[in-house]
Scaffold this motif. Structure first.
Motif, PDB file in Angstrom:
ATOM      1  N   LEU A  65       0.791  -1.230   0.000  1.00 50.27           N
ATOM      2  CA  LEU A  65       0.000   0.000   0.000  1.00 50.27           C
ATOM      3  C   LEU A  65       0.827   1.286   0.000  1.00 50.27           C
ATOM      4  O   LEU A  65       0.387   2.302  -0.529  1.00 50.27           O
ATOM      5  CB  LEU A  65      -0.946   0.018   1.209  1.00 50.27           C
ATOM      6  CG  LEU A  65      -2.013  -1.088   1.238  1.00 50.27           C
ATOM      7  CD1 LEU A  65      -2.793  -1.031   2.541  1.00 50.27           C
ATOM      8  CD2 LEU A  65      -2.956  -0.937   0.049  1.00 50.27           C
ATOM      9  N   ILE A  66       2.006   1.251   0.600  1.00 42.98           N
ATOM     10  CA  ILE A  66       2.794   2.486   0.734  1.00 42.98           C
ATOM     11  C   ILE A  66       3.700   2.653  -0.483  1.00 42.98           C
ATOM     12  O   ILE A  66       4.545   1.806  -0.772  1.00 42.98           O
ATOM     13  CB  ILE A  66       3.641   2.443   2.020  1.00 42.98           C
ATOM     14  CG1 ILE A  66       2.721   2.438   3.244  1.00 42.98           C
ATOM     15  CG2 ILE A  66       4.586   3.629   2.081  1.00 42.98           C
ATOM     16  CD1 ILE A  66       3.432   2.357   4.555  1.00 42.98           C
ATOM     17  N   PRO A  67       3.545   3.766  -1.196  1.00 43.59           N
ATOM     18  CA  PRO A  67       4.335   3.962  -2.421  1.00 43.59           C
ATOM     19  C   PRO A  67       5.707   4.585  -2.180  1.00 43.59           C
ATOM     20  O   PRO A  67       6.517   4.656  -3.100  1.00 43.59           O
ATOM     21  CB  PRO A  67       3.448   4.906  -3.236  1.00 43.59           C
ATOM     22  CG  PRO A  67       2.733   5.720  -2.204  1.00 43.59           C
ATOM     23  CD  PRO A  67       2.509   4.813  -1.035  1.00 43.59           C
ATOM     24  N   TRP A  68       5.969   5.062  -0.964  1.00 42.52           N
ATOM     25  CA  TRP A  68       7.222   5.780  -0.710  1.00 42.52           C
ATOM     26  C   TRP A  68       8.264   4.812  -0.130  1.00 42.52           C
ATOM     27  O   TRP A  68       8.104   4.316   0.990  1.00 42.52           O
ATOM     28  CB  TRP A  68       6.976   6.925   0.270  1.00 42.52           C
ATOM     29  CG  TRP A  68       5.892   7.842  -0.204  1.00 42.52           C
ATOM     30  CD1 TRP A  68       5.951   8.711  -1.253  1.00 42.52           C
ATOM     31  CD2 TRP A  68       4.574   7.930   0.346  1.00 42.52           C
ATOM     32  NE1 TRP A  68       4.754   9.366  -1.395  1.00 42.52           N
ATOM     33  CE2 TRP A  68       3.880   8.910  -0.429  1.00 42.52           C
ATOM     34  CE3 TRP A  68       3.896   7.305   1.391  1.00 42.52           C
ATOM     35  CZ2 TRP A  68       2.568   9.252  -0.168  1.00 42.52           C
ATOM     36  CZ3 TRP A  68       2.596   7.652   1.648  1.00 42.52           C
ATOM     37  CH2 TRP A  68       1.938   8.610   0.886  1.00 42.52           C
ATOM     38  N   PRO A  69       9.330   4.563  -0.827  1.00 46.73           N
ATOM     39  CA  PRO A  69      10.333   3.572  -0.392  1.00 46.73           C
ATOM     40  C   PRO A  69      10.915   3.853   0.983  1.00 46.73           C
ATOM     41  O   PRO A  69      11.109   2.930   1.784  1.00 46.73           O
ATOM     42  CB  PRO A  69      11.410   3.642  -1.477  1.00 46.73           C
ATOM     43  CG  PRO A  69      10.677   4.155  -2.682  1.00 46.73           C
ATOM     44  CD  PRO A  69       9.645   5.102  -2.167  1.00 46.73           C
ATOM     45  N   VAL A  71       9.625   5.532   3.588  1.00 46.60           N
ATOM     46  CA  VAL A  71       8.647   5.240   4.637  1.00 46.60           C
ATOM     47  C   VAL A  71       8.481   3.731   4.799  1.00 46.60           C
ATOM     48  O   VAL A  71       8.392   3.214   5.910  1.00 46.60           O
ATOM     49  CB  VAL A  71       7.286   5.899   4.306  1.00 46.60           C
ATOM     50  CG1 VAL A  71       6.239   5.494   5.347  1.00 46.60           C
ATOM     51  CG2 VAL A  71       7.425   7.411   4.248  1.00 46.60           C
ATOM     52  N   HIS A  72       8.458   3.041   3.660  1.00 43.94           N
ATOM     53  CA  HIS A  72       8.305   1.580   3.726  1.00 43.94           C
ATOM     54  C   HIS A  72       9.471   0.935   4.450  1.00 43.94           C
ATOM     55  O   HIS A  72       9.290   0.013   5.250  1.00 43.94           O
ATOM     56  CB  HIS A  72       8.189   1.010   2.304  1.00 43.94           C
ATOM     57  CG  HIS A  72       8.112  -0.475   2.278  1.00 43.94           C
ATOM     58  ND1 HIS A  72       9.152  -1.266   1.822  1.00 43.94           N
ATOM     59  CD2 HIS A  72       7.144  -1.329   2.703  1.00 43.94           C
ATOM     60  CE1 HIS A  72       8.810  -2.529   1.949  1.00 43.94           C
ATOM     61  NE2 HIS A  72       7.600  -2.593   2.471  1.00 43.94           N
ATOM     62  N   ARG A  73      10.683   1.424   4.204  1.00 44.25           N
ATOM     63  CA  ARG A  73      11.852   0.838   4.867  1.00 44.25           C
ATOM     64  C   ARG A  73      11.803   1.074   6.376  1.00 44.25           C
ATOM     65  O   ARG A  73      12.145   0.192   7.167  1.00 44.25           O
ATOM     66  CB  ARG A  73      13.136   1.426   4.279  1.00 44.25           C
ATOM     67  CG  ARG A  73      13.422   0.997   2.849  1.00 44.25           C
ATOM     68  CD  ARG A  73      14.824   1.392   2.425  1.00 44.25           C
ATOM     69  NE  ARG A  73      15.054   1.133   1.030  1.00 44.25           N
ATOM     70  CZ  ARG A  73      14.960   2.031   0.062  1.00 44.25           C
ATOM     71  NH1 ARG A  73      14.648   3.301   0.361  1.00 44.25           N
ATOM     72  NH2 ARG A  73      15.177   1.701  -1.193  1.00 44.25           N
ATOM     73  N   ILE A  74      11.399   2.277   6.766  1.00 43.95           N
ATOM     74  CA  ILE A  74      11.319   2.596   8.196  1.00 43.95           C
ATOM     75  C   ILE A  74      10.302   1.689   8.887  1.00 43.95           C
ATOM     76  O   ILE A  74      10.568   1.114   9.946  1.00 43.95           O
ATOM     77  CB  ILE A  74      10.947   4.081   8.400  1.00 43.95           C
ATOM     78  CG1 ILE A  74      12.097   4.972   7.918  1.00 43.95           C
ATOM     79  CG2 ILE A  74      10.635   4.354   9.878  1.00 43.95           C
ATOM     80  CD1 ILE A  74      11.769   6.443   7.923  1.00 43.95           C
ATOM     81  N   LEU A  75       9.127   1.564   8.269  1.00 38.23           N
ATOM     82  CA  LEU A  75       8.090   0.718   8.853  1.00 38.23           C
ATOM     83  C   LEU A  75       8.496  -0.753   8.848  1.00 38.23           C
ATOM     84  O   LEU A  75       8.150  -1.501   9.773  1.00 38.23           O
ATOM     85  CB  LEU A  75       6.774   0.907   8.092  1.00 38.23           C
ATOM     86  CG  LEU A  75       6.125   2.288   8.253  1.00 38.23           C
ATOM     87  CD1 LEU A  75       4.885   2.404   7.379  1.00 38.23           C
ATOM     88  CD2 LEU A  75       5.768   2.553   9.718  1.00 38.23           C
ATOM     89  N   LEU A  76       9.241  -1.161   7.832  1.00 41.87           N
ATOM     90  CA  LEU A  76       9.714  -2.537   7.784  1.00 41.87           C
ATOM     91  C   LEU A  76      10.651  -2.826   8.952  1.00 41.87           C
ATOM     92  O   LEU A  76      10.554  -3.876   9.598  1.00 41.87           O
ATOM     93  CB  LEU A  76      10.428  -2.801   6.451  1.00 41.87           C
ATOM     94  CG  LEU A  76      11.036  -4.202   6.288  1.00 41.87           C
ATOM     95  CD1 LEU A  76       9.937  -5.261   6.342  1.00 41.87           C
ATOM     96  CD2 LEU A  76      11.819  -4.297   4.979  1.00 41.87           C
ATOM     97  N   VAL A  77      11.545  -1.869   9.221  1.00 38.08           N
ATOM     98  CA  VAL A  77      12.467  -2.039  10.348  1.00 38.08           C
ATOM     99  C   VAL A  77      11.687  -2.140  11.659  1.00 38.08           C
ATOM    100  O   VAL A  77      11.967  -2.998  12.512  1.00 38.08           O
ATOM    101  CB  VAL A  77      13.465  -0.867  10.405  1.00 38.08           C
ATOM    102  CG1 VAL A  77      14.253  -0.893  11.721  1.00 38.08           C
ATOM    103  CG2 VAL A  77      14.426  -0.930   9.226  1.00 38.08           C
TER     104      VAL A  77
END
Length: 210
Positions: A65-69, A71-77
């Motif tokens: 859902l998140i298109p911004w890489p 932000v996605h990396r931060i949330l993944l961590v």
């Protein structure tokens, strides 16, 4: 005080992560020959795996859902950290069971958060008592010489009354004194039987119960 609390949290997290390796090789901590380990993770196991499932699903959904890489990396961590901490907390509980010592002593624990040792000569009585308290995992009432509740899955199953209060260290470093400890054991009758048997063996050998 705040610095001490943060150091304790960091130490507990490191020990919990270390418990993953101990869990993988099926080794327990602090259980000597002749001791009786007493598991207590039964009521929380399903909840822990439920949290893991939710965290994994959230990670997958956010990736879609998140298109911004960035932000996605931060949330993944953050999600990976959450999964690791949940696993580590459960591993700490599995590898650090309660322990009935060969001499009749008791060691009451919850993972790396609490570790309370009670000599056999301090124990006045041990009995099965099922309670379902609301609220926090660790509940402490300093009135009447102190009552300590160690709740797992919303329940406690064993009540220990002491001849005199014992001092324990709370998760963030504060001290308390308790004369009554109520905690959960998956097989509460095992605690009462093992404590009585160990005390009887120590007396039969002519050794002081301590």
């Amino acid at each position: 005080m705040r610095g001490i609390a943060w150091r304790r949290v960091l130490t507990q997290n490191i020990r919990s992560v270390g418990s993953l390796a101990r869990w993988a090789v099926r080794r327990t901590h602090g259980v000597r020959e002749g001791d009786q380990p007493v598991p207590y993770t039964g009521p929380q196991t399903a909840m822990m795996y439920g949290l893991l499932f939710v965290a994994v699903v959230e990670t997958v959904m956010l990736a879609l859902l998140i298109p911004w890489p960035l932000v996605h990396r931060i949330l993944l961590v953050l999600d990976v950290y959450t999964v690791l901490m949940v696993l580590a907390l459960h591993a700490g509980c599995v590898t650090r069971p309660h322990v009935v010592g060969a001499d009749g002593s008791l060691r009451i624990r919850y993972g790396t958060l609490l570790d309370l040792r009670i000599d056999a000569d301090r124990i006045a009585s041990v009995r099965v008592e099922r309670r379902y308290p609301d609220g926090k995992l660790i509940q402490y009432d300093p009135a009447d010489d102190g009552i300590l509740d160690l709740v797992v899955g919303g329940q406690t199953t064993v009540r220990v009354e002491l001849t005199a209060p014992v001092t324990f260290v709370r998760p963030l470093g504060g001290e308390g004194r308790a004369r009554v400890i109520r905690f959960h054991a998956d097989r509460p009758e095992l605690v009462t039987r093992a404590t009585a048997d160990a005390t009887a063996r120590a007396r039969a050998r002519g050794r002081p119960v301590s």
